[in-house]
Enzyme design. Structure first.
Site, PDB file in Angstrom:
ATOM      1  N   HIS A 124     -10.755   4.001   8.952  1.00  0.00           N
ATOM      2  CA  HIS A 124      -9.568   3.956   8.089  1.00  0.00           C
ATOM      3  C   HIS A 124      -9.747   4.868   6.876  1.00  0.00           C
ATOM      4  CE1 HIS A 124      -7.682   0.333   9.951  1.00  0.00           C
ATOM      5  NE2 HIS A 124      -6.613   0.831   9.378  1.00  0.00           N
ATOM      6  N   PRO A 173      -4.872  -6.823   5.345  1.00  0.00           N
ATOM      7  CA  PRO A 173      -5.491  -7.645   4.292  1.00  0.00           C
ATOM      8  C   PRO A 173      -4.650  -8.899   4.062  1.00  0.00           C
ATOM      9  CG  PRO A 173      -5.068  -5.377   3.534  1.00  0.00           C
ATOM     10  CD  PRO A 173      -4.369  -5.540   4.850  1.00  0.00           C
ATOM     11  N   GLN A 180       0.822  -1.222   0.000  1.00  0.00           N
ATOM     12  CA  GLN A 180       0.000   0.000   0.000  1.00  0.00           C
ATOM     13  C   GLN A 180       0.852   1.267   0.000  1.00  0.00           C
ATOM     14  OE1 GLN A 180      -3.133   0.229   2.975  1.00  0.00           O
ATOM     15  NE2 GLN A 180      -3.753  -1.879   2.605  1.00  0.00           N
ATOM     16  N   TYR A 202     -13.140  -3.108   3.160  1.00  0.00           N
ATOM     17  CA  TYR A 202     -11.670  -3.121   3.209  1.00  0.00           C
ATOM     18  C   TYR A 202     -11.047  -2.475   1.992  1.00  0.00           C
ATOM     19  CZ  TYR A 202     -12.626  -5.870   7.163  1.00  0.00           C
ATOM     20  OH  TYR A 202     -13.117  -6.253   8.376  1.00  0.00           O
ATOM     21  N   LEU A 203     -11.843  -2.348   0.929  1.00  0.00           N
ATOM     22  CA  LEU A 203     -11.295  -1.724  -0.278  1.00  0.00           C
ATOM     23  C   LEU A 203     -11.404  -0.205  -0.201  1.00  0.00           C
ATOM     24  CD1 LEU A 203     -10.002  -2.596  -2.936  1.00  0.00           C
ATOM     25  CD2 LEU A 203     -12.244  -2.491  -3.990  1.00  0.00           C
ATOM     26  N   GLN A 204     -12.449   0.290   0.486  1.00  0.00           N
ATOM     27  CA  GLN A 204     -12.698   1.737   0.404  1.00  0.00           C
ATOM     28  C   GLN A 204     -11.472   2.563   0.786  1.00  0.00           C
ATOM     29  OE1 GLN A 204     -15.152   3.170   4.014  1.00  0.00           O
ATOM     30  NE2 GLN A 204     -16.548   1.649   3.209  1.00  0.00           N
ATOM     31  N   ASP A 205     -10.810   2.239   1.894  1.00  0.00           N
ATOM     32  CA  ASP A 205      -9.681   3.085   2.305  1.00  0.00           C
ATOM     33  C   ASP A 205      -8.465   2.925   1.393  1.00  0.00           C
ATOM     34  OD1 ASP A 205      -7.438   1.366   4.081  1.00  0.00           O
ATOM     35  OD2 ASP A 205      -9.412   0.447   4.054  1.00  0.00           O
ATOM     36  N   GLN A 206      -8.331   1.740   0.770  1.00  0.00           N
ATOM     37  CA  GLN A 206      -7.167   1.511  -0.100  1.00  0.00           C
ATOM     38  C   GLN A 206      -7.264   2.285  -1.419  1.00  0.00           C
ATOM     39  OE1 GLN A 206      -5.667  -2.629  -0.292  1.00  0.00           O
ATOM     40  NE2 GLN A 206      -7.275  -3.165   1.151  1.00  0.00           N
TER      41      GLN A 206
END
EC number: 6.5.1.4
Length: 318
Positions: free
Chosen positions: A272, A83, A56, A246-250
């Site tokens: 996050h 993740p 990341q 879990y994808l939104q912040d990435q």
């Protein structure tokens, strides 16, 4: 680094590695000298040793490099509080590539808590600019698949039990789809230490991807691990968003750097994600808005649209 020193309070909001990852990547891209105070003030153990978290930080940087990069990342691949590498490969990769780049993720060895010891090789070429994305149309679920794994001394039956329990749990809510979860014994030469876990992915008619995952722990039955992953997936499908929690912040840092307006529809906005938005605004000067979704199918749900006017970062090397 010619810019004005930026002071970042590492103790606010999520108060952990997320602040460090977003700030470090943006500071190196934008040439901002950075000082992070009180990092991980709210945490008991230092936890940046995950391959996926290293990815990341490094990925936005190497996208704007002068030449292709090969990253050798070492640490945990399937660890708590981060993740799993399978999530990175099965969900993060196909979605983040919608920004207009491709990368290759080669899992050499898997490493488990507490020893780590995994190795992943990531290869990618630089790009001129990131495209804005629009992930607001979820479509309907067309496929559900996954993998339940054991490594080291754990018996294969554990993988089969996790998979079977997850399938039973999903069937209660989604009856008309075949759920294909493969039990897997990780080859001895490709796994370091002992570990078990499961990841289940749902794919939709518009190419959205959602996941639920869980790791085996001492004292927790295989059935419970499977059910936890299934319930996480089902919760991610209930909120009406087009990306999972879990994808939104990435995606935030890529939206901030992209050229144009990006929009993603999400369930409840996680801490996050709020943290990533705060630092993307502070450091990159991108503009974000978060609004409750006004689409009629979302009226009764906790659904939001995150919109970002990206800064249109350009790679002068390409």
């Amino acid at each position: 680094m010619a810019g004005q020193l930026v002071e970042v309070d590492g103790g606010i909001m999520e108060g952990g590695g997320q602040i460090l990852r977003v700030s470090t990547a943006l500071s190196s891209l934008l040439g901002l000298p950075l000082r992070v105070q009180k990092i991980r003030a709210g945490r008991s153990t230092p936890g940046l040793r995950s391959v996926c978290l290293l990815m990341q930080v490094s990925m936005p940087c190497v996208l704007f490099a002068a030449s292709p990069s090969e990253l050798h990342l070492k640490g945990g691949t399937n660890a708590e509080m981060a993740p799993q590498i399978d999530y990175t490969a099965m969900v993060f990769k196909p979605i983040v590539e919608k920004f207009g780049f491709k990368f290759n993720c080669d899992i050499k060895t898997r490493g488990y808590y507490p020893k780590g010891g995994g190795e992943v090789i990531v290869r990618m070429s630089p790009i001129k600019q990131l495209n804005a994305i629009n992930l607001t149309d979820r479509g309907s679920v067309t496929k559900i698949y996954g993998r339940a794994f054991v490594a080291g001394v754990l018996p294969f039956k554990v993988a089969k039990d996790m998979a079977a329990a997850a399938v039973r749990c999903i069937r209660k809510e989604i009856r008309d789809l075949y759920v294909n979860i493969q039990p897997i014994q990780e080859p001895k030469d490709q796994a370091f230490g002992n570990g078990s876990g499961i990841i289940i992915v749902a794919e939709t008619s518009t190419g959205c991807l959602f996941a639920g995952s869980s790791l085996g722990k001492r004292g927790v039955s295989a059935d419970k691990v499977g059910i936890d992953a299934a319930e996480m997936l089902l919760a991610n499908l209930r909120h009406g968003g087009a990306v999972d929690e879990y994808l939104q912040d990435q995606l935030i840092i890529f939206m901030a750097l992209a050229n144009g307006v990006s929009r993603i529809k999400t369930g409840p906005v996680t801490l996050h994600t709020q943290t990533a938005i705060h630092f993307a605004e502070q450091l990159a000067k991108a503009k974000f808005t978060v609004k409750k979704s006004e689409d009629e199918e979302d009226v009764s749900k906790d659904t939001y649209v995150i919109e970002c006017q990206g800064i249109g970062m350009t790679n002068s090397n390409v």
